[in-house]
Design a protein around this motif. Structure first.
Motif, short mmCIF file in Angstrom:
data_model
loop_
_atom_site.label_atom_id
_atom_site.label_comp_id
_atom_site.label_asym_id
_atom_site.label_seq_id
_atom_site.Cartn_x
_atom_site.Cartn_y
_atom_site.Cartn_z
N ALA A 41 -20.06 42.03 25.48
CA ALA A 41 -21.37 42.56 25.87
C ALA A 41 -21.27 43.06 27.31
O ALA A 41 -20.90 42.31 28.20
N GLY A 42 -21.56 44.34 27.50
CA GLY A 42 -21.46 44.86 28.85
C GLY A 42 -21.61 46.36 28.90
O GLY A 42 -22.34 46.95 28.10
N ASN A 43 -20.89 46.96 29.84
CA ASN A 43 -21.08 48.39 30.09
C ASN A 43 -19.78 49.16 30.03
O ASN A 43 -18.84 48.76 29.34
N THR A 74 -26.98 47.59 33.02
CA THR A 74 -27.09 46.25 33.60
C THR A 74 -27.26 45.30 32.42
O THR A 74 -27.51 45.72 31.29
N LEU A 75 -27.18 44.01 32.68
CA LEU A 75 -27.41 43.04 31.61
C LEU A 75 -28.82 43.16 31.03
O LEU A 75 -29.02 43.05 29.83
N LYS A 76 -29.79 43.42 31.90
CA LYS A 76 -31.17 43.58 31.46
C LYS A 76 -31.33 44.85 30.61
O LYS A 76 -31.98 44.83 29.56
N LYS A 77 -30.75 45.94 31.07
CA LYS A 77 -30.84 47.20 30.34
C LYS A 77 -30.16 47.09 28.96
O LYS A 77 -30.65 47.64 27.98
N LEU A 78 -29.06 46.37 28.89
CA LEU A 78 -28.38 46.17 27.62
C LEU A 78 -29.28 45.42 26.64
O LEU A 78 -29.35 45.76 25.46
N LEU A 79 -30.02 44.42 27.15
CA LEU A 79 -30.97 43.69 26.30
C LEU A 79 -32.10 44.60 25.82
O LEU A 79 -32.50 44.55 24.67
N THR A 109 -28.98 40.92 20.46
CA THR A 109 -29.42 39.97 19.43
C THR A 109 -28.62 40.16 18.14
O THR A 109 -28.17 39.18 17.53
N ALA A 110 -28.43 41.39 17.74
CA ALA A 110 -27.63 41.67 16.53
C ALA A 110 -26.18 41.23 16.73
O ALA A 110 -25.54 40.73 15.80
N LEU A 111 -25.67 41.41 17.93
CA LEU A 111 -24.30 40.97 18.22
C LEU A 111 -24.17 39.46 18.06
O LEU A 111 -23.26 38.98 17.40
N VAL A 147 -31.80 37.17 34.59
CA VAL A 147 -31.67 37.50 33.16
C VAL A 147 -30.59 36.63 32.50
O VAL A 147 -30.72 36.26 31.33
N LEU A 148 -29.56 36.28 33.25
CA LEU A 148 -28.55 35.37 32.70
C LEU A 148 -29.15 34.00 32.39
O LEU A 148 -28.93 33.45 31.32
N GLN A 149 -29.94 33.47 33.35
CA GLN A 149 -30.52 32.14 33.16
C GLN A 149 -31.60 32.12 32.09
O GLN A 149 -31.67 31.20 31.28
N LYS A 150 -32.48 33.13 32.10
CA LYS A 150 -33.62 33.11 31.20
C LYS A 150 -33.31 33.59 29.78
O LYS A 150 -33.97 33.16 28.84
N VAL A 151 -32.34 34.48 29.62
CA VAL A 151 -32.09 35.07 28.30
C VAL A 151 -30.69 34.77 27.78
O VAL A 151 -30.53 34.19 26.71
N TYR A 152 -29.68 35.18 28.52
CA TYR A 152 -28.32 35.04 28.01
C TYR A 152 -27.88 33.59 27.86
O TYR A 152 -27.28 33.22 26.84
N ALA A 153 -28.13 32.75 28.86
CA ALA A 153 -27.68 31.35 28.79
C ALA A 153 -28.25 30.62 27.58
O ALA A 153 -27.50 29.96 26.85
#
Length: 169
Positions: A41-43, A74-79, A109-111, A147-153
């Motif tokens: 997951a990234g750019n 960014t991680l947020k934009k990818l989400l 989410t699909a990933l 975004v890492l703490q609230k969503v990805y983690a």
């Protein structure tokens, strides 16, 4: 890893060593090597160098991979926007033998969890990178950490995968 720019060789070597796949494959050459499931997951750091397929190839196909990669994301934009590949790569060259387009997971989410197109395996590792300069500046680093703490983690904890972060600053 010859033939790649030094920076890309360094990143790919780092990922390989962190995951331990090279040593594992070499020590198990004469036996059936179990599959390791790795999500990416990234750019563009991973996208333009086709890091997921490269890792799959150098692992003697003992890596099962899928990805959600978006150039300049960014991680947020990818989400928020997913990979955006459906409109770009729905071409004859991207058509797989099974009749589907080889465009990766449409969104994070699909990933991680699967969607109506594909189920997701139990991921062992998730290789993640943020936009290149985001980790290097306090303001953007705070956005990334948020975004890492609230969503990805929570998502990573839920799927039980070990994160592997690529720091590109």
């Amino acid at each position: 890893l010859s033939g790649f720019p030094p920076f890309i060789s360094y990143i790919l070597s780092l990922i390989t060593n962190l995951i331990g796949i090279e040593e594992y494959v070499m020590s198990n050459r004469n036996s059936r090597v179990p599959t390791i499931n790795v999500a990416f997951a990234g750019n563009s750091i991973q996208y333009f160098n086709d890091c997921p397929r490269f890792m799959e190839a150098i692992s003697s196909n003992s890596i099962n991979q899928n990805s959600c990669l978006r150039p300049s994301a960014t991680l947020k934009k990818l989400l928020k926007y997913g990979n955006g590949m459906e409109s770009i790569w729905a071409t004859e060259n991207a058509l797989s033998d099974n009749g589907e387009y080889d465009i990766g997971a449409l969104n994070v989410t699909a990933l991680f969890y699967g969607d109506n197109r594909h189920s997701a395996p139990q991921w062992d590792y998730v290789v993640i990178n943020d936009r290149t300069y985001y980790p290097a500046q306090n303001k953007t680093r705070r956005k990334s950490l948020n975004v890492l703490q609230k969503v990805y983690a929570p998502m990573l904890a839920n799927i039980g995968a070990t994160p592997v972060f690529i720091a590109t600053h």
